[in-house]
Structures are given as structure tokens and as C-alpha cells.
Design a protein around this motif. Sequence first.
Motif, PDB file in Angstrom:
ATOM      1  N   ILE A   4       0.848  -1.193   0.000  1.00 46.69           N
ATOM      2  CA  ILE A   4       0.000   0.000   0.000  1.00 46.69           C
ATOM      3  C   ILE A   4       0.879   1.236   0.000  1.00 46.69           C
ATOM      4  O   ILE A   4       1.793   1.357   0.814  1.00 46.69           O
ATOM      5  CB  ILE A   4      -0.898   0.037   1.255  1.00 46.69           C
ATOM      6  CG1 ILE A   4      -1.760  -1.219   1.349  1.00 46.69           C
ATOM      7  CG2 ILE A   4      -1.762   1.285   1.261  1.00 46.69           C
ATOM      8  CD1 ILE A   4      -2.495  -1.359   2.665  1.00 46.69           C
ATOM      9  N   THR A   5       0.616   2.155  -0.909  1.00 45.27           N
ATOM     10  CA  THR A   5       1.272   3.451  -0.888  1.00 45.27           C
ATOM     11  C   THR A   5       0.316   4.451  -0.258  1.00 45.27           C
ATOM     12  O   THR A   5      -0.805   4.641  -0.736  1.00 45.27           O
ATOM     13  CB  THR A   5       1.652   3.925  -2.307  1.00 45.27           C
ATOM     14  OG1 THR A   5       2.503   2.947  -2.906  1.00 45.27           O
ATOM     15  CG2 THR A   5       2.390   5.255  -2.248  1.00 45.27           C
ATOM     16  N   PHE A   6       0.750   5.054   0.829  1.00 46.47           N
ATOM     17  CA  PHE A   6      -0.052   6.011   1.592  1.00 46.47           C
ATOM     18  C   PHE A   6       0.456   7.412   1.237  1.00 46.47           C
ATOM     19  O   PHE A   6       1.564   7.787   1.591  1.00 46.47           O
ATOM     20  CB  PHE A   6       0.117   5.723   3.083  1.00 46.47           C
ATOM     21  CG  PHE A   6      -0.770   6.526   4.015  1.00 46.47           C
ATOM     22  CD1 PHE A   6      -1.460   7.649   3.607  1.00 46.47           C
ATOM     23  CD2 PHE A   6      -0.894   6.126   5.342  1.00 46.47           C
ATOM     24  CE1 PHE A   6      -2.255   8.366   4.478  1.00 46.47           C
ATOM     25  CE2 PHE A   6      -1.690   6.838   6.235  1.00 46.47           C
ATOM     26  CZ  PHE A   6      -2.371   7.959   5.797  1.00 46.47           C
ATOM     27  N   TYR A   7      -0.365   8.183   0.518  1.00 46.20           N
ATOM     28  CA  TYR A   7      -0.014   9.561   0.173  1.00 46.20           C
ATOM     29  C   TYR A   7      -0.587  10.489   1.241  1.00 46.20           C
ATOM     30  O   TYR A   7      -1.780  10.408   1.572  1.00 46.20           O
ATOM     31  CB  TYR A   7      -0.590   9.924  -1.195  1.00 46.20           C
ATOM     32  CG  TYR A   7       0.031   9.155  -2.344  1.00 46.20           C
ATOM     33  CD1 TYR A   7       1.307   9.455  -2.794  1.00 46.20           C
ATOM     34  CD2 TYR A   7      -0.666   8.125  -2.978  1.00 46.20           C
ATOM     35  CE1 TYR A   7       1.880   8.750  -3.850  1.00 46.20           C
ATOM     36  CE2 TYR A   7      -0.107   7.419  -4.034  1.00 46.20           C
ATOM     37  CZ  TYR A   7       1.169   7.740  -4.462  1.00 46.20           C
ATOM     38  OH  TYR A   7       1.737   7.039  -5.502  1.00 46.20           O
ATOM     39  N   TYR A  35       4.942   5.117   3.077  1.00 48.27           N
ATOM     40  CA  TYR A  35       4.425   6.461   3.329  1.00 48.27           C
ATOM     41  C   TYR A  35       5.141   7.457   2.424  1.00 48.27           C
ATOM     42  O   TYR A  35       6.373   7.572   2.478  1.00 48.27           O
ATOM     43  CB  TYR A  35       4.637   6.837   4.798  1.00 48.27           C
ATOM     44  CG  TYR A  35       3.955   5.892   5.765  1.00 48.27           C
ATOM     45  CD1 TYR A  35       2.658   6.125   6.194  1.00 48.27           C
ATOM     46  CD2 TYR A  35       4.617   4.753   6.238  1.00 48.27           C
ATOM     47  CE1 TYR A  35       2.031   5.251   7.077  1.00 48.27           C
ATOM     48  CE2 TYR A  35       3.994   3.870   7.119  1.00 48.27           C
ATOM     49  CZ  TYR A  35       2.698   4.135   7.528  1.00 48.27           C
ATOM     50  OH  TYR A  35       2.079   3.263   8.404  1.00 48.27           O
ATOM     51  N   ARG A  36       4.358   8.195   1.619  1.00 47.18           N
ATOM     52  CA  ARG A  36       4.956   9.154   0.680  1.00 47.18           C
ATOM     53  C   ARG A  36       4.323  10.533   0.842  1.00 47.18           C
ATOM     54  O   ARG A  36       3.155  10.732   0.501  1.00 47.18           O
ATOM     55  CB  ARG A  36       4.804   8.662  -0.764  1.00 47.18           C
ATOM     56  CG  ARG A  36       5.717   7.488  -1.058  1.00 47.18           C
ATOM     57  CD  ARG A  36       5.983   7.277  -2.525  1.00 47.18           C
ATOM     58  NE  ARG A  36       7.041   6.289  -2.701  1.00 47.18           N
ATOM     59  CZ  ARG A  36       8.308   6.590  -2.953  1.00 47.18           C
ATOM     60  NH1 ARG A  36       8.678   7.841  -3.095  1.00 47.18           N
ATOM     61  NH2 ARG A  36       9.207   5.624  -3.071  1.00 47.18           N
ATOM     62  N   PRO A  37       5.085  11.508   1.340  1.00 46.22           N
ATOM     63  CA  PRO A  37       4.588  12.886   1.438  1.00 46.22           C
ATOM     64  C   PRO A  37       4.401  13.507   0.059  1.00 46.22           C
ATOM     65  O   PRO A  37       5.226  13.321  -0.841  1.00 46.22           O
ATOM     66  CB  PRO A  37       5.712  13.611   2.206  1.00 46.22           C
ATOM     67  CG  PRO A  37       6.475  12.527   2.906  1.00 46.22           C
ATOM     68  CD  PRO A  37       6.406  11.347   1.979  1.00 46.22           C
ATOM     69  N   TRP A 170      -4.732   6.128  -0.524  1.00 46.33           N
ATOM     70  CA  TRP A 170      -3.962   4.888  -0.550  1.00 46.33           C
ATOM     71  C   TRP A 170      -4.075   4.275  -1.939  1.00 46.33           C
ATOM     72  O   TRP A 170      -5.161   4.198  -2.504  1.00 46.33           O
ATOM     73  CB  TRP A 170      -4.509   3.894   0.476  1.00 46.33           C
ATOM     74  CG  TRP A 170      -4.485   4.437   1.870  1.00 46.33           C
ATOM     75  CD1 TRP A 170      -3.475   4.346   2.784  1.00 46.33           C
ATOM     76  CD2 TRP A 170      -5.528   5.187   2.511  1.00 46.33           C
ATOM     77  NE1 TRP A 170      -3.825   4.985   3.946  1.00 46.33           N
ATOM     78  CE2 TRP A 170      -5.076   5.518   3.810  1.00 46.33           C
ATOM     79  CE3 TRP A 170      -6.799   5.617   2.113  1.00 46.33           C
ATOM     80  CZ2 TRP A 170      -5.854   6.249   4.708  1.00 46.33           C
ATOM     81  CZ3 TRP A 170      -7.571   6.354   3.004  1.00 46.33           C
ATOM     82  CH2 TRP A 170      -7.089   6.656   4.287  1.00 46.33           C
ATOM     83  N   GLU A 171      -2.952   3.836  -2.460  1.00 41.57           N
ATOM     84  CA  GLU A 171      -2.935   3.157  -3.753  1.00 41.57           C
ATOM     85  C   GLU A 171      -2.470   1.720  -3.553  1.00 41.57           C
ATOM     86  O   GLU A 171      -1.433   1.477  -2.913  1.00 41.57           O
ATOM     87  CB  GLU A 171      -1.990   3.867  -4.728  1.00 41.57           C
ATOM     88  CG  GLU A 171      -1.905   3.198  -6.090  1.00 41.57           C
ATOM     89  CD  GLU A 171      -0.767   3.719  -6.945  1.00 41.57           C
ATOM     90  OE1 GLU A 171      -0.662   3.268  -8.102  1.00 41.57           O
ATOM     91  OE2 GLU A 171       0.030   4.538  -6.459  1.00 41.57           O
ATOM     92  N   VAL A 172      -3.227   0.787  -4.075  1.00 44.88           N
ATOM     93  CA  VAL A 172      -2.842  -0.623  -4.011  1.00 44.88           C
ATOM     94  C   VAL A 172      -3.361  -1.313  -5.269  1.00 44.88           C
ATOM     95  O   VAL A 172      -4.524  -1.159  -5.637  1.00 44.88           O
ATOM     96  CB  VAL A 172      -3.386  -1.291  -2.723  1.00 44.88           C
ATOM     97  CG1 VAL A 172      -4.874  -1.101  -2.573  1.00 44.88           C
ATOM     98  CG2 VAL A 172      -3.028  -2.767  -2.684  1.00 44.88           C
TER      99      VAL A 172
END
Length: 211
Positions: A4-7, A35-37, A170-172
Motif C-alpha cells: 500500500i502506498t499512503f499519500y 508512506y509518501r509525502p 492509498w494506492e494498491v
Amino acid sequence: MKHITFYLDFVSPYAWLALEQLPKALEGLSYHVEYRPVLLGALLQQNANPGPAGIPAKRLWTYRHVSWLGRELGVPLQMPAQHPFKPLPLLRLALAHGRQGGINRFVAQTVMQHVWVDGADANDPQRLQALRAQLQEQKQHDEGGDMVKQWLRSNTERAQQAGVFGVPAWEVDGHVFWGLDGLPMLRAYLRGDAWFGQQWEAAARVESGLQ
């Protein structure tokens, strides 16, 4: 295990609430979070969206809503002295304490607490210095360096390309889930809910009535 990418952007109170609720929302599932700011302002601008702060009545509602949600969810939340504020210093500071554009949960949580727990000025120089001291062991790069700035641009562009229009998101598996209230839907996807195979793409086939 799902990736999961959490923006997130530290200016968003909903991102803070979602960060705290994520472990509970996904309890018992197998996943890994990156986790990506990102710069929320750029995501909003791309879609000509003024955001809640650009609509006076919505701005007031948002502050009341998140304060109430914090109480209901048991998450400490006190509006900072000024909001919205320029998040760039915090975004770059966080990325300087990460790797390749990503940060770990400790860094994300520490910076969010800096903004949302004490009700103080998020960009106060003395408080920023204290935050740096808290994160000192995590430091990897110069927060004013070109590499950190490029990571922030790349993260934001990557989010835009994925279809992210706000935070938290969130991108998955190419699917984007948005907002604090999107967490139950994210959980359902990770559990393999058959609805996603049957209905996810149906929304894209609905014709827009706007001219």
C-alpha cells in the motif's frame, strides 16, 4: 502480502486521523505500507479545486468536524494556531529523514503530532528545531537539498498519475482509495471482496451530465 502506498500531507487533519486509524482499520490483514509525502496544494490546483480552506463555510465546518472526529476516535487533535499553513518546510524535513522519497511510520507520526497535538504554530522556528532533534537519529539528507525537493515533486507527480486528487489516499494494485471514510473500503479490497471485480470499473462507465 499487499503493498500500500499512503499519500499524505501534514497540512491535512484527515491525514492525521487516518494515519492513527490505519492499524485498527486493517487489523488482522497482511500488508506493507509505504508512506509518501506529497504537496496537497498541487493536487488540488491540478483539478481547479480550492480545497476546504478556499470556501469559508466549508473551512469552518472542516475544523469543527475534525475536532469532533478526534474526540470520537480517541485521537488527540487540536487545530494549529494558523491553518492552512505552508507545509513545504515540514514535507522537506520529513523527506530528509527518509529514503528514496518514502518515510517510515515513526517519522510520519512524529511530524503529524508536531502539527496536530499541541495547537501551536506548525512552522514556528523553535518548534521546528525541536522536531529536528526528535528525528535526529532518522536523518539521511539535507532538507534543503535538491534531492529532497526532487523527491517531493516526484511523489506528487506519481500521485497525480495514479489518480490521487486529495489526501489521505492509498494506492494498491492500481486502485486508489481516498479519505478517512475510505478505510473500510480499503479493508474490504484487501480481504478480497468480490464487489471489486464486479463493480469497481462500472463507475467509470457512467456518463457525465456536466457540459
